[in-house]
Enzyme design. Structure first.
Site, PDB file in Angstrom:
ATOM      1  N   HIS A  61      51.657  39.699  42.567  1.00  0.00           N
ATOM      2  CA  HIS A  61      52.091  40.903  41.864  1.00  0.00           C
ATOM      3  C   HIS A  61      51.742  42.104  42.741  1.00  0.00           C
ATOM      4  O   HIS A  61      51.249  41.934  43.855  1.00  0.00           O
ATOM      5  CB  HIS A  61      51.426  41.009  40.480  1.00  0.00           C
ATOM      6  CG  HIS A  61      49.938  41.131  40.502  1.00  0.00           C
ATOM      7  ND1 HIS A  61      49.105  40.152  41.002  1.00  0.00           N
ATOM      8  CD2 HIS A  61      49.104  42.138  40.066  1.00  0.00           C
ATOM      9  CE1 HIS A  61      47.849  40.531  40.867  1.00  0.00           C
ATOM     10  NE2 HIS A  61      47.820  41.736  40.314  1.00  0.00           N
ATOM     11  N   HIS A  63      49.743  44.961  42.256  1.00  0.00           N
ATOM     12  CA  HIS A  63      48.549  45.799  42.180  1.00  0.00           C
ATOM     13  C   HIS A  63      47.961  45.950  43.576  1.00  0.00           C
ATOM     14  O   HIS A  63      48.084  45.057  44.431  1.00  0.00           O
ATOM     15  CB  HIS A  63      47.519  45.183  41.225  1.00  0.00           C
ATOM     16  CG  HIS A  63      47.826  45.428  39.783  1.00  0.00           C
ATOM     17  ND1 HIS A  63      47.301  44.675  38.753  1.00  0.00           N
ATOM     18  CD2 HIS A  63      48.611  46.384  39.188  1.00  0.00           C
ATOM     19  CE1 HIS A  63      47.736  45.147  37.601  1.00  0.00           C
ATOM     20  NE2 HIS A  63      48.533  46.174  37.839  1.00  0.00           N
ATOM     21  N   ASP A  65      45.086  45.767  45.012  1.00  0.00           N
ATOM     22  CA  ASP A  65      44.154  44.832  45.634  1.00  0.00           C
ATOM     23  C   ASP A  65      44.824  43.543  46.094  1.00  0.00           C
ATOM     24  O   ASP A  65      44.177  42.674  46.677  1.00  0.00           O
ATOM     25  CB  ASP A  65      42.982  44.523  44.690  1.00  0.00           C
ATOM     26  CG  ASP A  65      43.411  44.001  43.332  1.00  0.00           C
ATOM     27  OD1 ASP A  65      44.559  44.243  42.932  1.00  0.00           O
ATOM     28  OD2 ASP A  65      42.590  43.345  42.658  1.00  0.00           O
ATOM     29  N   HIS A  66      46.148  43.435  45.870  1.00  0.00           N
ATOM     30  CA  HIS A  66      46.885  42.242  46.299  1.00  0.00           C
ATOM     31  C   HIS A  66      47.939  42.544  47.368  1.00  0.00           C
ATOM     32  O   HIS A  66      48.503  41.608  47.934  1.00  0.00           O
ATOM     33  CB  HIS A  66      47.566  41.590  45.090  1.00  0.00           C
ATOM     34  CG  HIS A  66      46.592  41.030  44.100  1.00  0.00           C
ATOM     35  ND1 HIS A  66      46.315  39.688  44.002  1.00  0.00           N
ATOM     36  CD2 HIS A  66      45.802  41.652  43.184  1.00  0.00           C
ATOM     37  CE1 HIS A  66      45.404  39.496  43.060  1.00  0.00           C
ATOM     38  NE2 HIS A  66      45.078  40.684  42.554  1.00  0.00           N
ATOM     39  N   HIS A 138      49.735  38.405  32.977  1.00  0.00           N
ATOM     40  CA  HIS A 138      48.928  39.557  33.359  1.00  0.00           C
ATOM     41  C   HIS A 138      49.548  40.788  32.702  1.00  0.00           C
ATOM     42  O   HIS A 138      50.555  40.688  31.984  1.00  0.00           O
ATOM     43  CB  HIS A 138      48.901  39.679  34.881  1.00  0.00           C
ATOM     44  CG  HIS A 138      47.861  40.617  35.410  1.00  0.00           C
ATOM     45  ND1 HIS A 138      46.623  40.762  34.843  1.00  0.00           N
ATOM     46  CD2 HIS A 138      47.885  41.480  36.471  1.00  0.00           C
ATOM     47  CE1 HIS A 138      45.928  41.655  35.516  1.00  0.00           C
ATOM     48  NE2 HIS A 138      46.667  42.114  36.503  1.00  0.00           N
ATOM     49  N   ASP A 207      44.724  36.756  38.380  1.00  0.00           N
ATOM     50  CA  ASP A 207      45.147  37.862  37.522  1.00  0.00           C
ATOM     51  C   ASP A 207      46.011  37.364  36.360  1.00  0.00           C
ATOM     52  O   ASP A 207      47.180  37.712  36.238  1.00  0.00           O
ATOM     53  CB  ASP A 207      45.895  38.928  38.333  1.00  0.00           C
ATOM     54  CG  ASP A 207      44.978  39.685  39.262  1.00  0.00           C
ATOM     55  OD1 ASP A 207      44.879  40.904  39.119  1.00  0.00           O
ATOM     56  OD2 ASP A 207      44.368  39.058  40.157  1.00  0.00           O
TER      57      ASP A 207
END
Length: 304
Positions: A61, A63, A65-66, A138, A207
């Site tokens: 996904h 976000h 931090d990914h 998520h 997540d």
């Protein structure tokens, strides 16, 4: 043989000894990356692996931090004189998100190929892998990934002779090709191959809340890499609110899916000592391991 390295085991923000989320695999001279959090290229350097052979990057996904490590990684790959296409796989909106990030990496010496996942489940055949993307739960659209290296049946010279197949056709049939001779006779691989043998299977999910799709796709995996955002039992309500998982929920999934081994990952920044909870988690699933940056394993086909 499949090499696997958990490059980053952190969620939300990097810590001094914990990079953000990323997993890298190497197979048959090519590398695949799942997620690319901040610090991913540093983690690759620390592991001593190479950027250049990365041919596929899958995103769970979007976000930060990914995916926030992607622009720097693309620039580094370009500086390594890469010219081969790079395939990017992710939920709907992938091309728009990546092009926005590329404002700071506008010129690359290699083309990008985008594959956007638009259904609850999608199967792709790329680079020797069968990649299955499956929707999880998520607070934004998010997918888990199952990576499989399939293994065909053993070649049988006896069957080839019994079928009267000319010797010159044995090798291409063994490689899965269908052959038609000058007389129009068709020879197919199933005429000379036994039943499929056990391959290698790795499932990665993060997540998400526990969902049935995870158990179904992780079934009998050699390695299950799963989010364990919280080890503290009193964080269950927080996990539910933000749609993450606890160590204990991950272990229950691993047990139900009958995986061979599970690595926990994507720890909350507040989780400083995940090892404190490991004994309790192993009461649910004994083959639970704590993921950590640089943790790696080599998976091989089973001997017959």
């Amino acid at each position: 043989m499949l090499d696997i390295c958990l490059l980053g085991s952190g969620g939300m923000m990097p810590l001094p000894r914990r990079w953000l989320t990323a997993l890298m695999t190497r197979y048959n001279g090519s590398s695949l990356l799942i997620d690319c959090g901040e610090g991913t290229q540093v983690a690759i350097k620390e592991k001593g692996w190479s950027f250049k052979p990365i041919d596929v990057i899958c995103f769970t996904h979007y976000h930060g931090d990914h995916i926030s490590g992607l622009p720097g990684l693309l620039l580094t790959m370009g500086n390594a004189e890469r010219t081969e296409p790079l395939t990017l796989i992710g939920p709907k909106g992938l091309e728009r998100v990546v092009n926005a990030l590329r404002v700071i990496a506008p010129e690359l010496p290699f083309p990008l190929r985008f594959i956007e996942i638009t259904s609850p489940e999608q199967v792709l055949e790329i680079g020797g892998y069968r990649i299955t993307a499956f929707r999880v739960n998520h607070n934004v659209i998010c997918y888990g990934y199952c990576l499989e290296i399939l293994r065909q049946g053993r070649f049988s010279p006896e069957n080839a002779r019994a079928e009267g197949i000319p010797l010159k056709f044995w090798n291409p049939l063994q490689k899965g090709q269908t052959i038609q001779d000058l007389d129009g006779k068709i020879y197919t691989p199933d005429m000379v191959l036994g039943p499929p043998r056990k391959g290698i299977k790795v499932t990665y999910t993060t997540d998400t809340r526990p969902v049935e799709a995870i158990v179904r796709h992780a079934q009998d995996s050699d390695l299950f890499v799963c989010e364990g955002m919280y080890g503290e039992k009193d964080k269950l309500e927080k996990a539910k609110e933000y749609k993450h998982m606890t160590f204990y929920e991950a272990a229950a999934l691993a047990k139900e899916a009958r995986v061979r081994e599970m690595w926990l990952t994507h720890y909350s920044p507040s989780l400083i000592h995940p090892e404190e909870y490991l004994n309790e988690v192993r009461k649910i699933f004994p083959q639970t391991m704590l993921g950590k940056d640089g943790k790696s394993v080599e998976l091989n086909f089973e001997e017959e």
